[in-house]
Each structure stands twice: as C-alpha cells, then as structure tokens.
Enzyme design. Structure first.
Site, PDB file in Angstrom:
ATOM      1  N   CYS D 148      -0.849  -4.619  11.488  1.00 35.33           N
ATOM      2  CA  CYS D 148      -2.052  -5.173  10.844  1.00 35.33           C
ATOM      3  C   CYS D 148      -1.939  -6.683  10.602  1.00 35.33           C
ATOM      4  O   CYS D 148      -2.892  -7.431  10.843  1.00 35.33           O
ATOM      5  CB  CYS D 148      -2.354  -4.437   9.548  1.00 35.33           C
ATOM      6  SG  CYS D 148      -0.934  -4.132   8.499  1.00 35.33           S
ATOM      7  N   HIS D 241      -5.520  -8.367   4.156  1.00 34.87           N
ATOM      8  CA  HIS D 241      -4.324  -9.204   4.272  1.00 34.87           C
ATOM      9  C   HIS D 241      -4.784 -10.656   4.397  1.00 34.87           C
ATOM     10  O   HIS D 241      -5.604 -10.989   5.253  1.00 34.87           O
ATOM     11  CB  HIS D 241      -3.524  -8.825   5.516  1.00 34.87           C
ATOM     12  CG  HIS D 241      -2.809  -7.510   5.404  1.00 34.87           C
ATOM     13  ND1 HIS D 241      -2.831  -6.729   4.270  1.00 34.87           N
ATOM     14  CD2 HIS D 241      -2.016  -6.842   6.294  1.00 34.87           C
ATOM     15  CE1 HIS D 241      -2.096  -5.646   4.472  1.00 34.87           C
ATOM     16  NE2 HIS D 241      -1.605  -5.679   5.682  1.00 34.87           N
TER      17      HIS D 241
END
Lengths: 349, 349, 349, 349
Positions: D148, D241
């Site tokens: 990710c 993120h």
C-alpha cells in the site's frame, strides 16, 4: 415550485456550515444570504471561513458575500447558528423586523412564549407562535430547537412517553468534540482523555426534555411531569453523541413492546413527507455492541436516533444506548425540519 | 526482616507486568518465581515478554527463567494474573498444593467459599478461608479481588453503605483499553469511537459489589441488599476507568455529609500501615471538571479512588464521578494489598 | 548558597508552566516573580491560570500575585515563555533595563548579536553577549534557545557534525500538539488525523540548526555549511516530537561509529555538573520499534534526545529516528540549562 | 453484457471486505464465490465475518456460504486478500488450476516472472504473463499489486519518472492502522503514540517501486535505476497513508512544471475508461495544510493519490506530501483496476 430564499446567521460557524450542507440542493429552500460577525462581513465566504466539512464548499456558496447580522436580508426565513453570546439580541431584532428565525441557540429556548420543537414529537407547540407575536409585537417569530444532547435523548424517550408515560429518566452522555464548535475543545484536553463536565449541559437535558414533551395549554407550556437526571461527558470522538439511558415507565412494558413502540413511531415529519425527514426517526439496531459513533453516526443521513442494547434495568424498567448526530440531527437538521413543517402547514403564507 | 518469596502466575500478561512493577522493591515480598504459559516457559523473561510499561523491565527480573504454571514453585504465595480461560484449574491446583493464591481472575470470585476482598472494605471476609480449606481439603487457599470496574465502584459506594446504607446504585462506566489486556482492543475498533458494550462487565459490577459489601455469617456470604444497575462502555483512553454514579441512600445525607464520609474513611489497610495502602482510599477532588483519566490516573500511585462533581441527583440522592486506575487499584494493587493484610494478620504463619 | 531570585514572563502559558515545574525545588534558583498579560496581572496565579500539568500547582506558587510584564521585577534573571506576538518588545525592554532574559520566543533568535544556544553544543556562542550589550547599549542581555523541533534535531546531528562533519540533513517531524501551546490545536483538526503543515517550522529547523552548529568569529556568527531540508507534521500525540532523520557525513562513518559518537558525547552541561543536565544528552535505545513518544518522552526527566533505528541509508549515509520532549528539552529545560551555564561561568557576577 | 463471475479469497479479512464493497454493483463483475480459512468455511458469510465497514454487508452477500480456499470455485477470476502466511501456496494452486489470481499478498510480487502492476503506470508488464504461464506450466496466472505505501509513493513519483527521470527518492510515511488488518494494531500501542517501525515496509517501498517503474525487456524485468530511501511510521489514523517525499530529477523541472506533469497525467486506466479508474490518478490540492487523512482520504472514491505542499527542496529538487487510501487505492481497488485492464485488453478471452 419556485424555491424560497433563506438566510443563515452565523454562517461561518460549525452549525452554520452544516446548514449550508443541508440547504444546498434542498428541494424547497435556496440560500440567498449569508451573515456573520462584523469581522467576516464584506468578504467572500470562501475567503474567511475555516471550512471543516468532509465535502468542499458548494460552488454556489463560496463566492457569496457575507453580510452583517442585521435585519436587512433579502429573505423571510433565517436559520441561526449564532453563538449564544450574541444570539439573544440579534434573533430578537430579526423577529421584530418580520423574519421567521429558526434558532439553535439556547437563549430563547425556555422563554414561556417560544416553542422548543422537535418536529416528530411536539409540532403542536407551534401554536404558541401567534401568542408570541402578539406578546412581543412581532411580525416574525422565533422557533428554537433543543440542545443536541437533549434532542437525542428526547427522540428516544418521546415515543415511550407518548405510549407508556415516563416516570423517571437517567441519562449519561458521551459527547463528541464537534458539539463545542470550532476550535472548541483543545486537543490537549481530550486526547486519550474524558472530561466529565460540560457547562450547562445537564441542566439543558433535564429542563428542555420536559418542555418538549410537555403540553401546550392555550398560551402556556406545562412541562412533562417526569424527572430527568443527567451526567454529561466529553469524549475523544469527532461526531455523534452517545447516551446510556435508563427509564421507568408509568405503564409497564416489556423489552419487546418498547422496541416495537420505537419501530412503529413515525411522527408528522414522516407523515407529511418533509424532505429532510428520515425514513424512521428512531431505528433499533440489532448488533450487541452498536450503535457506535464513528461507525454509525452518518447512517440515515445523520437524521435518525439509533438505539441499541435494549434490555431490562434492575433499577428502572428499561435501559439502552442511543446515538445521534449532534450537529445534524441535534442542530442544523432539526431546525431545517422545523422550517419544513412550518412551510408545509402554511404558517408562512 | 527477611523478605518473603512470591511467585507470579501469568507473569507476561498485562496484570502480571503490573505485579512485577509493584513487587519490585517491595518491603515485605520478593519475586522468586515467574510462571506463564507453556509457550513462554523455559525462556528468560526479557526474551519473551511484550513489555508495555512506561519504565523498563527491572534488572533483576529480565533474566529470570519463566516456568510453567505448575504447583512446584519455590514460594508459598502466588499472585495470579492468569486469563480466565485457564485460571480456574491452575489456581485450584496451586491451592490444593498448599499455595495461597491471590487471584484477579473472575473464575472463583462468586464461589460461596471464596472471599472477594477489597482490603479497605471487607477484610473480615477472610474468615471464610478456614471453611474453604476444610470444604475443599486444601492446605492453601484462593482469595480473589473484584473486577476492575467493580472495585472502583465499590471503593466509592462502600463508605456510603457503611455510614448511610445504600438502596440503589446506578453506574455508567467509561473504561480504558488496558482493561482488556494486550493486545486487547483493536485500534480499528476504538480510535475516535466508543464501544457501548463489554461482555460480562455489567453483571460483574452488579453482583460483585453486593458480595463485597455483604456480610459473612459464619460460613455463608449474605449479599448486600441494594440494587445495582450498570452500563459499561469502552473509550479511547489508555489507563483509568471513569464512572458516573448515582446513589440512593437509606439514611438521607447532604452533599457535605457524603463528602465528609469519604474524606474520613480510611479502612484497615491504612490503619495497619500496609505498605501499599494509599494515604486515603477515597480522595475528593475540588476542580469542577475532574477527575480525568489521562491527567489524574497516576495520582496517589494509582491506589486511590478519585471522586469529583459530587452534587444532588434529581432522581436519587447524590451523583458523582469516580476514577480509579484499572490495572493498579483495580487489579494488581488490590491483590497485593490483600496479601499484605493476610501477612500482617498472621494468617500465613 | 542563597538561592537566586528569578522571574517568569508569560507564566500562565504552556512553556511558563513548565518553567514553574522545573524551577520549583531548583537548587540554585527560586521563583520570585510571575508576570503575564494585563488580563492576568493583579490576580493570584492559581485564580487565573488554566493549569495543564500532571502534578498540581506547587503550593508556594499558587497564591503568588501575577504582575505585568514590565521591567520592575525583583530579580535579575527572567525566563521568557512569551508568545512571539509580544515577546519582541517586552524582552528588549527587560534587557535594556538590565535583566538577563532567557527566551523561548522566535523573535530574536536569528538576530546577528543574539546567541542561540544549546548548552551542550555551542556554549561558546555566549561570547557574543558583550558585543550585544555594547551594540544595543544594554546592561542586561537576551539569550535564546531554538525552536523545539530544531533543538531535538540539533542534539542528534550536533555530535555527528563535531566528529565527522555534516554535508546534508533531511528531517521529517511528527510533532506533539503541546508544541502549539494551549488551547493550541483544535481537537477537530487532529483527532485521528495528521496535519502536514506547521507555519514557519521547516524554515526554523533549516536556519536555526545552521546557526547553532556554526562558528562565532569574534562578533559574527558564521552558519554551518551543511544543508537541511525539513518536512513538519502535526500528529495526535500529547508530548514529544519524533523526527525521521537521514544524514550525509563529510567523513564516512559506520553505524557503529555513529552510535559510539552519540554514546560518548557529553558536552559542558554534563561536565560542569549543571543541575538540570541529563546524564547523557543523547541516548541510543536498543529496541527496534523505539523511541515512541507516549512511552519514552519522560525518560531521563525529558532532558535527553532518544535515538533509535540507526541504520545505513541507501541515499545518504545514516538514517535514524530521534525523540525529544518538546516543552522540556525543547523549551523550558533548554532555557534553564542555559541559565545554569551562565551562572556557573560567572557571567552574572 | 452478462457479468463475469469472480471469487474472493480471504473474503472475511480487511482487504476481502473492501473487495466486497468495490465489487457489489460493479458493471462488469459479479461476486459468485467467497472463500476463506477452514474455520470460516461452511458458514454463511454474515454469521462469521467481523464486518468493519461503514456501510452494512450488502444484502446479496450476507447469506452466501463461505467455501474453502481450494481451486474448485465457479469462476475464472479470483481476487486474493489472503494473508501472506498462506497466500503463497494457495495462489499458486489456483493459477495452476487455470484461475487468474489478482493478488494483494507480498509473496509473489518480486518473482521474476510475476507482474507487479499499477494500472496507470506499467500496464505493459502484463506481457510477462505468457512467459509466466510457460515457465510454470500454468493455464491461469498470478498478477500482483504492490504494498500500500509503495503504491501511494509510485503513483506520485511515476509520472515524474516518465517525464523527467528520477535520480533519488526519499520518503517518510505516516501510515494508518487499517494497513495492518484487523485486529491488527493494538490500541495500547498506538493511542496518542507513533510507532517508528513497520516490519518489512521500508524494503518493500524501496524495491517494489523500482520494479514497477522498471522496464520489461522480453521476459526480464530491469528495475528502474533510481535509489529510494524510506522511513515507515504507524500513526493513530484509521485510513489513509500520508507520505513526505523529496525527489531529485534527472532533467530539472520547476514546481510549476512538476505540478503540471501530475495534472496532465492520466494513464491507460483512464484512457480505456475502466469503470474503477479515477478521473485523475493524481490530484494536486491547493490548500496549504492538505491533504489530511481523516478529511481527504475518501475523495475521488479513494482511488486517487492526493498531492499537496509542492515546493522546492533545499537538498533535492522538489518536496511534497502525498496521501492515498491504503485499503482502496493501495489494495483492493488496485487489484480491481488491474482485472478491469486484463478484461478490457481481451487477455481472458
């Protein structure tokens, strides 16, 4: 149908921003005027607001000029998200000048000639308006909705009071930081912490629910006779007030009967098909560890009270938890629903 | 005085670690044995523990070899921080083999011949021990302390019950994540959220407080007659359980009398000068928005219950908030105080 | 030795409160005067402060009368925790009037005749003081310490620069909310969030570290020649700034040599046995996932920089993380250490 | 067009749940099979899943029976959200049996004959598939998407690499807890804290981006020649993120040119009008303190990388922050986009 122009007082604040969200693309209303403090007025909205919503400022709103909170706005209906430090006089000046003011401020809620209305629960309280207008010599009017914690509580106890009668209500809140506005609660106070005190909150929960669920007798409100005791706490949650409630009923009822009472409750907001009315004002959830604020607060557009963990109470009759969106259902959405009701009933004609 | 060797069962867990902190440099006890699950045994403590405390692993403890939880430890006293999934049988095996087991597990708390003791409140319940030993044919014994939320509640209502008599107690908890052990509560469940359910917690609060504040009549516990209703919630707080409590008293008392009752309460832990006893078991704080978990949980070494916001309750007589350190006062510290009492009274001689 | 009286400017603020904590029971200094804004002056400290510390207001401090920030205080040394919006003029007025001002404000840090000192790194910069006094016609003086993020960074790169020479430094901060003072960061901004911007912070980190690690050549500072690039972020942490740093060295060094450099670094604060000096200014921790702000920020009384994860960097030479207590080591503690140094060196005689 | 049946491996996990959300009402695909561990199989999905999404389990999915992860599912395409502890063998077994496996697991990402694809960046890497099938004797295939954090980074540096060429990349992540799955990160580890270490994460960011932005030369991947250095941190954020990135370009470019490069980048996902393709893969935001995870992570359905604070870097050329939804864009959404590409290109015919 041509849309009805409305104004927002306190348009830059936390509740004012929620009004903008709810009124943009509203089928009946159209935002014509934004008003705020002198510091903001004379500027474009997008240039002075600290916008705190998940979606961007609506394109039609951003460039609008912000005006002073003076009663020369081009509309007849104003929604007030004003802070209580200034709301009292400003709202009166607007009502005096012929505006219908839908207010979230605490200032006039307990006035003997001002209705404190939750559309689904006590729409008949609007009948005080002619007396208010006569008393005060106003062409306009002030209509208030309750404190956010009181609304969430009232939505859950209201149907029970109507069906079984309430004797006593005990409520402990765990309230989101957005209830204190922006900047509101300092992160240093609330990160990893609970603050077991919110000034004035417990009194509002205790008094306002009695007025809401009371009876309007001609020109006088008779508060409901049940007793409420509240503990109010602030928790590190963004949106959504959660309340642990225990109730004693006049007419005994089983857990199943209480659940059915909530599930079958609709109220006039729904019956009149008001555009902001939730499908069900009160929704009972099945999961044993819900409702939870972060996960459930936006369900049903934030307009329903979600109830869970309905069970017998060793002390009273029933205990449960209830969650409501404090700035939607507990503030801007409640005012909007009231305005829709007033419009639908032809009171503005 | 030569120190008395003790062992810790479940030494790697959350409560086990707190035992290590409290027993290191203890004036009477000395950690001789660390025991944990088979997976851990045979290793040095520092090599297999996930140490979660603010201070480092004590130097004398880190290199100790961890043993199995079998009753061949070189000590007579064991403190158990075992998980309830295994505590039942292991604790019995140790008691059978002659050990005195001071347990935090729920398994034996409600057994009719096992004392559930808060040192300051019901030290006389230790008198059940000879009956327990006789019943079960044990040379050792099992002594339990209550669930963390029940201890915090009991410390606050206990003095009131002794002085005024309790009729009803309503308590809503906001509990720290450390109460669920490690890893315990997933961050995905609790960040910015409240979980209005903790399995079994409400029942423990309702039942255990009645046993603690009940009477030992020869070999039988008679639970106290007051009724308790509890709502348990998990909040994103690291340490410290906060509870909103409303109580109805048999003998009416003013807010001032209730405060004085708490302030003057000491209990035998203090009178006997037990080394882990706090100066005052119950401390009433003056600030209007305290106690708060993050700011107050470590006051008085985490061994006192802190009470604030004492005020009249519209429904009952008095309402207030109470805060206690859930893994110190509500777990390891409570066991340790019980062990100190047993030692001081010469029951181990 | 009789204690030396000192005053605190901005005594009610976040840094002011930390000064009170550090100066109470200080072996050399004694708090004689508290000064703050006009709004606060004339009141007892305990009546107007919003006290945000884990321990109570010291008993000797609470009843003290707060004065205006005017240079008529009964002391020669003042510690300034003033906000930069007012610090500039007030600090100058005090220095003019003969006070030695130990300042945390940014206003004078980069002035060409004002020393920016980290006691362990550049104590020789104090030699600018006579020039400052002559330039400005002052009897007193202004000494500053750096921005909190810059101090933490400088403590970690300083020893490397002295031993190996620095070429480039890349630092990304994750900063605690207490760095913004109280009320500071709104909970609505930071709960469950990261804000990737702190006004002015990156520039301070880039410029101040060059001044601190530069050379004082007579009456002129020559900034160090290395380049710094910084990204500053606010995270939902109460105390402790964590920084991810990558450095390129002039003289190549292995991970082991770099670690040894830090471990053997002491600096004059330690050598002179200044009372607030930590055992080691820089501590290298062994655990692979430390330092962490909540768990490690108070180690060594919050006065050491804690370094972890030292490893080779694919781009530069070495990368690591460093943690420092932003309001202790990064503010009040840094000023205090400077004052201790000045006193020890006899500069005040 | 009749919808194509697909299966989900690891359907009960964090990524599996996101697959369900994205595939329900998908215009091309239809969920036919749910598979999970043996413990879950044989039960209805709704009875064994710990559902952690904001919206309820889709009504068509809840009652579906969960099967074992064995290659006898009634579909040709499977999406794998399996944990890396089991993904390796299971995914191979499916590919062997003729399934096309779109995998989020790390196990095969760096295999020399397995494509690691971000649809917008390196769709031509799919041309390795015939070699993979030949090498391994498979009728099916394994296609992977990256870690990710690597995806978010690659989306931001990819367009720069294609236009200007990259020399060096420095990235520091602040990663959401959902990246660790459920229960994943313990609340005791992350409340009010930052963990400056995520096992294996930095290596993945350094290696996977080079493979993605490298060249497929017949049957061999030549990794891109730039160097990456990464620091990975876990922060108390639910989803999203955030990465602070500094880059050095081969061909110099101004901030404006870099911004334009991102704004004009589309890639084949957009050109082919794949249903899950965002309007723009990379969006540059204007506000000086954005993107922020809690406020921005769901913009553009969580499928775009949001970039802010683009500015010159004193060390490299350009620095900026980038935000991406870790379980949508960084996992399930990335796989889905790859599957849509494969379908559109007729590779499955």
């Amino acid at each position: 149908m041509e849309k009805i122009p409305v104004g927002i007082l306190g348009a830059t604040g936390a509740v004012g921003q929620k009004f903008i969200l709810l009124l943009t693309d509203h089928p009946w209303f159209e935002i014509r005027e934004l008003a705020a403090s002198e510091r903001s007025s004379g500027n474009r909205y997008q240039d002075i607001v600290t916008w705190n919503q998940a979606v961007p400022i609506p394109e039609t709103i951003g460039p609008m000029m912000v005006k002073n909170c003076e009663p020369n706005l081009d509309c007849k209906i104003v929604f007030s998200g004003l802070d209580s430090s200034v709301a009292g006089n400003i709202e009166e000046a607007f009502a005096q000048a012929g505006y219908w003011v839908f207010s979230n401020a605490k200032n006039h809620r307990m006035d003997p000639d001002v209705p404190l209305v939750i559309t689904e629960l006590n729409p008949e309280h609007l009948n005080i308006i002619p007396y208010q207008q006569k008393n005060r010599g106003w062409e306009g009017a002030i209509l208030t909705n309750a404190n956010c914690s009181a609304i969430v509580l009232a939505l859950s106890i209201g149907p029970l009071h109507k069906m079984f009668g309430l004797e006593t209500v005990h409520a402990v809140t765990m309230q989101a930081v957005s209830g204190a506005g922006y900047p509101g609660v300092s992160s240093l106070d609330i990160l990893g912490n609970v603050i077991p005190f919110i000034p004035g909150e417990e009194e509002k929960m205790e008094n306002e629910t009695q007025k809401i669920l009371g009876v309007l007798d001609q020109d006088r409100f008779r508060p409901a006779a049940f007793t409420v005791s509240a503990h109010a706490n602030r928790v590190p949650v963004e949106e959504g007030h959660l309340e642990c409630v225990s109730v004693k009923l006049k007419e005994k009822a089983s857990v199943e009967e209480v659940i059915r009472c909530w599930q079958e409750f609709t109220g006039p907001a729904h019956d009149l098909k008001l555009p902001s009315a939730p499908q069900q004002p009160v929704v009972v959830v099945a999961e044993k560890d819900r409702p939870q604020p972060r996960r459930d607060v936006w369900k049903y557009q934030g307009m329903s009270a979600l109830i869970g963990r309905v069970r017998p109470c060793p002390l009273f009759d029933i205990k449960y938890v209830v969650l409501g969106h404090n700035t939607i259902r507990g503030a801007a959405g409640a005012s909007l629903l009231n305005a829709e009701l007033v419009l639908k009933k032809g009171m503005l004609d």
